[in-house]
Design a protein around this motif. Structure first.
Motif, PDB file in Angstrom:
ATOM      1  N   GLY A 194       2.535   1.557  -3.325  1.00  0.00           N
ATOM      2  CA  GLY A 194       1.561   1.905  -4.357  1.00  0.00           C
ATOM      3  C   GLY A 194       1.190   3.365  -4.357  1.00  0.00           C
ATOM      4  N   VAL A 195       1.156   3.992  -3.195  1.00  0.00           N
ATOM      5  CA  VAL A 195       0.808   5.409  -3.112  1.00  0.00           C
ATOM      6  C   VAL A 195       2.039   6.278  -3.355  1.00  0.00           C
ATOM      7  N   GLY A 246      -4.091   4.356  -4.224  1.00  0.00           N
ATOM      8  CA  GLY A 246      -3.050   4.215  -5.246  1.00  0.00           C
ATOM      9  C   GLY A 246      -3.598   3.714  -6.568  1.00  0.00           C
ATOM     10  N   GLY A 275      -4.059   0.998  -0.917  1.00  0.00           N
ATOM     11  CA  GLY A 275      -4.149   0.299  -2.194  1.00  0.00           C
ATOM     12  C   GLY A 275      -5.267   0.853  -3.062  1.00  0.00           C
ATOM     13  N   ALA A 291      -0.215  -0.872  -6.095  1.00  0.00           N
ATOM     14  CA  ALA A 291      -1.459  -0.528  -5.407  1.00  0.00           C
ATOM     15  C   ALA A 291      -2.586  -1.533  -5.638  1.00  0.00           C
ATOM     16  N   GLY A 315       0.811  -1.214   0.000  1.00  0.00           N
ATOM     17  CA  GLY A 315       0.000   0.000   0.000  1.00  0.00           C
ATOM     18  C   GLY A 315       0.842   1.260   0.000  1.00  0.00           C
TER      19      GLY A 315
END
Length: 104
Positions: A30-31, A75, A72, A38, A27
């Motif tokens: 992903g961001v 993202g 997640g 994400a 997470g």
């Protein structure tokens, strides 16, 4: 006359789910860095949350997994938005390149 207090039972926190850290790391990645991580955090977080909820309190780490799950989702939305803007830019470039700007 005072009586001694019986020993109090302690609360022991259940062990975290083995995938809790993985979901959180995916997470965050992903961001912050790699948007491709994400969707995996979103999917893995959803299944891990279901496993934690089904354990009836014998497995912990729900807050960590939930944070990774939410990151997640965020993202994935950011990734979709970036892909949409990239596709729109490519279409505009192709339209601009194919436009006839000749004055003859």
């Amino acid at each position: 006359m005072s009586y001694p207090m019986p020993p109090q039972g302690g609360y022991f926190r259940p062990p975290d789910h083995p995938q809790a850290t993985l979901v959180m790391v995916l997470g965050v990645l992903g961001v912050a860095f790699c948007g491709l991580c994400a969707p995996f955090a979103w999917l893995k977080g959803k299944s891990t949350l279901a496993e934690i909820d089904a354990s009836n309190g014998t497995v912990g780490g729900r807050s960590q997994v939930y944070a990774g799950y939410i990151m997640g989702i965020i993202g994935t939305v950011m990734l979709a938005f970036a892909l949409l803007i990239g596709i729109l830019a490519a279409v505009l470039i192709l339209i601009g390149a194919s436009a006839d700007t000749s004055t003859y």
